[in-house]
Write a protein that holds these residues in place. Structure first.
Motif, PDB file in Angstrom:
ATOM      1  N   CYS A  98       0.868  -1.183   0.000  1.00  0.00           N
ATOM      2  CA  CYS A  98       0.000   0.000   0.000  1.00  0.00           C
ATOM      3  C   CYS A  98       0.903   1.231   0.000  1.00  0.00           C
ATOM      4  O   CYS A  98       1.622   1.478   0.976  1.00  0.00           O
ATOM      5  N   CYS A 143       0.248   4.666   2.393  1.00  0.00           N
ATOM      6  CA  CYS A 143      -0.690   3.995   3.301  1.00  0.00           C
ATOM      7  C   CYS A 143      -1.340   4.964   4.276  1.00  0.00           C
ATOM      8  O   CYS A 143      -2.196   4.554   5.080  1.00  0.00           O
ATOM      9  N   VAL A 174      -4.288  -0.738   5.098  1.00  0.00           N
ATOM     10  CA  VAL A 174      -3.522  -1.944   5.403  1.00  0.00           C
ATOM     11  C   VAL A 174      -4.281  -2.819   6.399  1.00  0.00           C
ATOM     12  O   VAL A 174      -4.434  -4.033   6.197  1.00  0.00           O
ATOM     13  N   GLY A 194       2.871  -1.320   4.339  1.00  0.00           N
ATOM     14  CA  GLY A 194       2.387   0.034   4.122  1.00  0.00           C
ATOM     15  C   GLY A 194       3.548   1.006   4.166  1.00  0.00           C
ATOM     16  O   GLY A 194       4.375   0.953   5.085  1.00  0.00           O
TER      17      GLY A 194
END
Length: 279
Positions: free
Chosen positions: A119, A122, A128, A149
């Protein structure tokens, strides 16, 4: 009496000295905006008037009284640089945001042994945690997947690692999920760490070399970041995502994100949901 020879007594201040605020010099704003765009890709030129006020307040809190001085200090002060990055990359999100898109990604993930998901960015971690929860709800054990993330904002990463969220962040979750995955203390929800052993967070700039050292991934989520970039930085981002994705890897973007023509990905649509597959 010889008053002219009398020794003068030291003057005693009877009034508090008034310090005149230093006048702010706006010279150097364009150089500063170019620096931000070059370092993190964010194009703030279209928001010139709004960002000028925001940056000026930032400078005054740091006791810096010109944009030019801020620009010069950024060249050597890494702490100041990170504070500036944190200022211009604030991003608010919440759990199960765009749930149908998350669910489609989870469906793909369930078919991949030991799936790896990235991600980027994030933000404070809600995406996440959401993906992890959805995978577990679909009977995937934490040891069977990993989710990384990353974000350039150090404050966001710190919050993601702590796993403490407000009621507002969890407003889309049913009570069963809140009770299972969180403990409720005062006005905040704390993620139960035993459920999230397979997630991790780290501060990374996608345009720096360390981004390419993160490893290979099956799925990348990058929602609502490209909207802040121009075409050159969008293409550069897409190239770097392609480097990290495994063959046939999936890329999920935000609905407003636009990518320029490229030879790295083909666009697919599933029930009006779009995603990209690495060629």
């Amino acid at each position: 009496m010889f008053f002219w020879n009398r020794k003068k007594e030291p003057a005693t201040a009877t009034k508090q000295e008034v310090v005149t605020p230093q006048e702010f010099n706006t010279f150097g704003l364009q150089d500063l905006l170019h620096y931000i765009k070059r370092e993190i890709g964010v194009d703030l030129f279209s928001k010139n008037s709004v960002i000028e006020t925001k940056l000026r307040l930032f400078c005054e809190r740091k006791e810096i009284y010109s944009f030019r001085k801020l620009f010069e200090t950024l060249q050597t002060d890494r702490t100041l640089r990170q504070d500036l990055i944190d200022l211009v990359t604030v991003n608010e999100t919440y759990f199960y945001r765009e749930e149908s898109q998350l669910d489609l990604a989870v469906t793909f993930a369930l078919a991949i042994p030991n799936v790896k998901i990235l991600c980027a960015p994030c933000a404070s971690g809600e995406e996440v945690y959401s993906l992890s929860m959805m995978l577990q709800e679909r009977r995937r054990e934490p040891r069977e997947f990993s989710i990384t993330g990353i974000d350039i904002n150090s404050e966001a990463i710190d919050k993601a690692q702590k796993g403490v969220f407000s009621e507002r962040s969890l407003h889309k979750l049913e009570e069963r999920l809140k009770d299972k995955f969180f403990t409720h203390e005062d006005r905040y929800y704390h993620a139960r760490k035993e459920y999230f052993s397979s997630i991790s967070f780290t501060k990374v700039n996608i345009f720096e070399h360390e981004f390419l050292s993160l490893g290979k991934f099956d799925i990348i989520f990058s929602r609502n970041m490209l909207i802040y970039f121009d075409d050159d930085f969008r293409l550069k981002t897409i190239e770097r995502f392609a480097t990290l994705l495994k063959p046939e890897g999936k890329l999920f973007l935000g609905h407003a994100d636009i990518i320029p023509d490229n030879h790295y990905f083909t666009k697919h649509t599933d029930n009006r949901l779009s995603y990209y597959v690495k060629k």
